[in-house]
Structure formats: structure tokens, C-alpha cells
Design a protein around this motif. Structure first.
Motif, PDB file in Angstrom:
ATOM      1  N   SER A 120       0.887  -1.167   0.000  1.00  0.00           N
ATOM      2  CA  SER A 120       0.000   0.000   0.000  1.00  0.00           C
ATOM      3  C   SER A 120       0.923   1.215   0.000  1.00  0.00           C
ATOM      4  CB  SER A 120      -0.880   0.000   1.258  1.00  0.00           C
ATOM      5  OG  SER A 120      -0.076  -0.086   2.430  1.00  0.00           O
ATOM      6  N   TYR A 121       0.400   2.337  -0.473  1.00  0.00           N
ATOM      7  CA  TYR A 121       1.257   3.527  -0.541  1.00  0.00           C
ATOM      8  C   TYR A 121       1.257   4.259   0.792  1.00  0.00           C
ATOM      9  CZ  TYR A 121       1.626   2.271  -5.360  1.00  0.00           C
ATOM     10  OH  TYR A 121       1.878   1.566  -6.501  1.00  0.00           O
ATOM     11  N   VAL A 122       2.244   5.143   0.931  1.00  0.00           N
ATOM     12  CA  VAL A 122       2.480   5.786   2.216  1.00  0.00           C
ATOM     13  C   VAL A 122       1.276   6.613   2.692  1.00  0.00           C
ATOM     14  CG1 VAL A 122       3.672   7.847   1.295  1.00  0.00           C
ATOM     15  CG2 VAL A 122       4.341   6.912   3.493  1.00  0.00           C
ATOM     16  N   GLU A 123       0.522   7.208   1.766  1.00  0.00           N
ATOM     17  CA  GLU A 123      -0.666   8.008   2.139  1.00  0.00           C
ATOM     18  C   GLU A 123      -1.711   7.105   2.781  1.00  0.00           C
ATOM     19  OE1 GLU A 123       0.278   7.691  -1.172  1.00  0.00           O
ATOM     20  OE2 GLU A 123       1.645   9.418  -1.073  1.00  0.00           O
ATOM     21  N   THR A 124      -1.733   5.840   2.375  1.00  0.00           N
ATOM     22  CA  THR A 124      -2.665   4.864   2.936  1.00  0.00           C
ATOM     23  C   THR A 124      -2.153   4.386   4.291  1.00  0.00           C
ATOM     24  OG1 THR A 124      -3.161   4.165   0.699  1.00  0.00           O
ATOM     25  CG2 THR A 124      -3.785   2.649   2.451  1.00  0.00           C
ATOM     26  N   LYS A 125      -0.871   4.063   4.350  1.00  0.00           N
ATOM     27  CA  LYS A 125      -0.278   3.560   5.607  1.00  0.00           C
ATOM     28  C   LYS A 125      -0.460   4.591   6.732  1.00  0.00           C
ATOM     29  CE  LYS A 125       3.334   0.449   3.809  1.00  0.00           C
ATOM     30  NZ  LYS A 125       3.493   0.580   2.359  1.00  0.00           N
ATOM     31  N   PHE A 126      -0.460   5.867   6.370  1.00  0.00           N
ATOM     32  CA  PHE A 126      -0.617   6.952   7.349  1.00  0.00           C
ATOM     33  C   PHE A 126      -1.885   6.733   8.184  1.00  0.00           C
ATOM     34  CE2 PHE A 126      -2.032  11.286   8.465  1.00  0.00           C
ATOM     35  CZ  PHE A 126      -0.872  11.779   9.055  1.00  0.00           C
ATOM     36  N   HIS A 127      -2.916   6.124   7.616  1.00  0.00           N
ATOM     37  CA  HIS A 127      -4.204   5.945   8.315  1.00  0.00           C
ATOM     38  C   HIS A 127      -4.322   4.584   9.001  1.00  0.00           C
ATOM     39  CE1 HIS A 127      -5.772   9.656   6.641  1.00  0.00           C
ATOM     40  NE2 HIS A 127      -5.129   9.307   5.537  1.00  0.00           N
ATOM     41  N   ALA A 128      -3.235   3.792   8.963  1.00  0.00           N
ATOM     42  CA  ALA A 128      -3.316   2.434   9.527  1.00  0.00           C
ATOM     43  C   ALA A 128      -2.904   2.419  10.997  1.00  0.00           C
ATOM     44  CB  ALA A 128      -2.394   1.513   8.735  1.00  0.00           C
ATOM     45  N   ASP A 129      -3.329   1.349  11.688  1.00  0.00           N
ATOM     46  CA  ASP A 129      -2.865   1.147  13.062  1.00  0.00           C
ATOM     47  C   ASP A 129      -1.649   0.234  13.076  1.00  0.00           C
ATOM     48  OD1 ASP A 129      -5.052   2.535  14.578  1.00  0.00           O
ATOM     49  OD2 ASP A 129      -6.232   1.174  13.341  1.00  0.00           O
ATOM     50  N   TYR A 130      -1.599  -0.694  12.119  1.00  0.00           N
ATOM     51  CA  TYR A 130      -0.467  -1.629  12.021  1.00  0.00           C
ATOM     52  C   TYR A 130      -0.170  -1.850  10.543  1.00  0.00           C
ATOM     53  CZ  TYR A 130      -1.925  -2.550  16.788  1.00  0.00           C
ATOM     54  OH  TYR A 130      -2.288  -2.388  18.095  1.00  0.00           O
ATOM     55  N   ILE A 131       1.065  -2.320  10.284  1.00  0.00           N
ATOM     56  CA  ILE A 131       1.464  -2.630   8.900  1.00  0.00           C
ATOM     57  C   ILE A 131       2.065  -4.031   8.904  1.00  0.00           C
ATOM     58  CG2 ILE A 131       3.061  -1.987   7.017  1.00  0.00           C
ATOM     59  CD1 ILE A 131       2.857   0.955   8.244  1.00  0.00           C
TER      60      ILE A 131
END
Ligand code: 13P
Ligand code: SF4
Length: 311
Positions: A120-131
Motif C-alpha cells: 500500500s502507498y504511504v498516504e494509505t499507511k498513514f491511516h493504519a494502526d499496524y502494517i
């Protein structure tokens, strides 16, 4: 690119001497072409490459992979130059999830954590709780104190994690998939190659359809498949993933018969990286991956916490 042996060897020698001059390392994904794997300092799956990016003391990292992987390397190395030789080498699966889609699902499932697949792109990861990566998804999600979990963008990996953890995994969005694994490792391709090689063991990536995971002897990330080859026993193996992994597997196990389920299961974006653009990138120190400070700091802390949980 020309495959003439002498020409390829000359380019590889030039790249290695540029790496010395620039104090650079080349990290390459398991799907890269044979010559890119051969010139790299380290070849691995997404999790291994993130860990190598964290450990390296080189001044420059050349990332031979797709852009979300280069972004992860840049997030973990703000003091280093991270080069991604072809900026446009992206991941069509990553395009399935974006902040607007996430908001819709978060509104529908308030309080449920969002686990983002590393694809996933960084703009998406920004909204995640975990990766997570395909190698760490089951381990991390099993440890979470929540039964309903939002997971995206790969729906097939979401179903695999649901099966392994018994949790209610909501795929975000419903239809996210990788074209290589969904359409080019189909039941037709599997049956055809199994018919021709009835004694071979079948290993598949969790991005393939669930019904194709069910007929496999093993399901795992690209490097987990490599490790499973030794454990499963036998001499013949079929790899249900992008064709590049077969080269890596054959190098590690020259005495075994290993083939891709479909030699035409090619990730076009992974293959955009080649010796010529790696060399150019080392010469010019371009294109560099830069991520805005606020985004970098937040995603770095999510990545670090996620890596800590699977240690
Ligand atoms: P791995 O993390 O298993 O190497 O997978 C990355 C990927 O892009 C799968 O298509
Ligand atoms: Fe993305 Fe599929 Fe290519 Fe992996 S193989 S990088 S998931 S498009």
C-alpha cells in the motif's frame, strides 16, 4: 535489455564499482530479473527487505523493487539517500486502497483496528494502526486484542488471515487483488502444471484465490516458500507466484527441480528495474525517494511498533 553475457557482466562490474564509490547497497525483491538479483547485495521478501533497510550502514540504498517498498526503505532511513531507479514502478494492488475508502470502512466499523498490507502507498499507511507483510500478517493479527479487524488491500490475504486466526477480517475494499496472483496463477494454470508434474509439491502465495490456496501443499510469503522447500521434502516443486521467485529458488537449491506454475506470471512493474537504470541511478543519484516529515514520522512509528510485535 540485451542479454549478451559479456555485456551483462560488464554492466554488473560497473554497478559494483559504483556501489563502492557511492557506499551504496542494492536491495532487490525476489521477483526481480536474474541479473538484478545477481548484482544485488541482498535479495528477499518484503519483510526481509524492510529489515535489511533498517540494518544497513551504507550511505545510499538502491531499491530494486516496486515503489511502496522503496518508500518503506526511505521511511526507515531518513539520514540516507534512497534511490528507486524507476519512479513509475508501482503496484496495481496498492492502488485499491486509499484514504477515502479507509474512511468509509472506519465509519462503518468504528473502533476496529486497520491493518495495512505493506503493499500500500504511504498516504494509505498513514491511516493504519499496524502494517504487515504476507510473512507477518497472521502472527501480528493473532496478537491483537480485537476480533473484528479491517485489513487491506488484498482480499485473498484477508481470507487467508481470517482462516488462520479465526478472527472477523473485513477486506478493505471488498475486491482488492493482485492481477498476477489472481489471474495468472489460476486453477487452469495449476491443474495443467500438476498434470504434467504429478509428483511435484505445490507452494503458493496467499495472494492467490482461496480455492487455489486450498489445493497447495504450502501457503506463504515468497521467502517462506523458499524455506518450505527444504522442510517439505521431495525433489520437484511448483511455485504459485510471480515467475522471478523460481530463479532465486533454483540458485538456492541447484539439485532440485523447481518451476513456476506459470512462466508468464510476470509483474510488469517489478521488471521495470534493470541493470541500465540501476547504473544510471547510481551515477546521477536520482531519482531519490522523499517523504514529507509528518507522514514519514507517523508511518515510521507504525512500522516500528508492527515490527516489534512480530519479533
Ligand atoms: P512477499 O512479501 O511475499 O515477497 O510479497 C510481495 C509481493 O508483492 C507479492 O506479490
Ligand atoms: Fe504488486 Fe502483484 Fe506486483 Fe506483488 S506481484 S508487486 S502484489 S502487482
Amino acid at each position: 535489455m540485451p542479454k549478451h553475457k559479456g555485456y551483462v557482466e560488464k554492466l554488473m562490474t560497473e554497478i559494483r564499482s559504483l556501489c563502492e564509490k557511492r557506499k551504496a547497497v542494492i536491495l532487490a525483491h525476489n521477483y526481480e530479473s536474474p541479473e538484478v538479483q545477481d548484482v544485488a547485495d541482498y535479495v528477499g521478501d518484503s519483510l526481509e527487505l524492510a529489515r535489511s533497510a533498517l540494518k544497513t550502514d551504507a550511505e545510499v540504498i538502491v531499491f530494486a523493487g516496486v515503489s511502496f517498498m522503496a518508500e518503506v526503505a526511505a521511511i526507515l532511513n531518513e539520514d540516507k539517500i534512497v534511490l528507486h531507479p524507476v519512479k513509475e514502478a508501482g503496484c496495481p494492488l496498492a492502488d485499491f486502497m486509499n484514504p477515502q475508502i479507509i474512511k468509509r470502512f472506519k465509519d462503518k466499523y468504528p473502533g476496529s483496528p486497520l491493518v495495512a498490507y505493506i503493499n500500500s502507498y504511504v498516504e494509505t499507511k498513514f491511516h493504519a494502526d499496524y502494517i504487515v507483510t504476507s510473512a507477518s500478517a497472521v502472527k501480528l493479527i493473532s496478537k491483537l486484542d480485537a476480533d473484528t479487524i479491517l485489513f487491506g488491500p488484498d482480499k485473498n490475504l484477508a481470507l487467508y488471515v481470517a482462516k488462520k486466526t479465526g478472527k472477523n477480517i473485513i477486506a478493505v475494499p471488498k475486491n482488492g487483488h493482485c492481477y498476477v496472483h489472481e489471474y495468472l496463477i489460476s486453477r487452469y494454470h495449476i491443474e495443467k502444471v500438476k498434470d504434467e508434474n504429478p509428483t511435484a509439491k505445490l507452494l503458493v502465495h496467499p495472494e492467490v484465490l482461496p480455492e487455489n490456496q486450498e489445493v497447495a501443499d504450502y501457503v506463504g510469503s515468497t521467502s517462506q516458500m523458499l524455506a518450505a522447500i527444504e522442510r517439505l521434502g521431495g525433489r520437484k516443486f511448483l511455485l504459485g507466484t510471480e515467475e522471478g521467485l523460481a530463479y532465486r529458488a533454483k540458485r538456492l537449491h541447484p539439485d532440485m527441480e523447481i518451476m513456476p506454475v506459470n512462466p508468464r506470471a510476470i509483474c510488469i512493474d517489478m521488471k521495470k528495474i534493470n541493470l541500465l537504470n540501476i547504473k544510471r541511478s547510481l551515477e546521477t543519484l536520482k531519482p531519490q525517494v522523499h517523504i514529507e516529515k509528518e507522514v514519514r514520522e507517523k508511518v515510521r512509528s507504525i512500522l516500528e511498533e508492527s515490527l516489534r510485535l512480530i519479533r
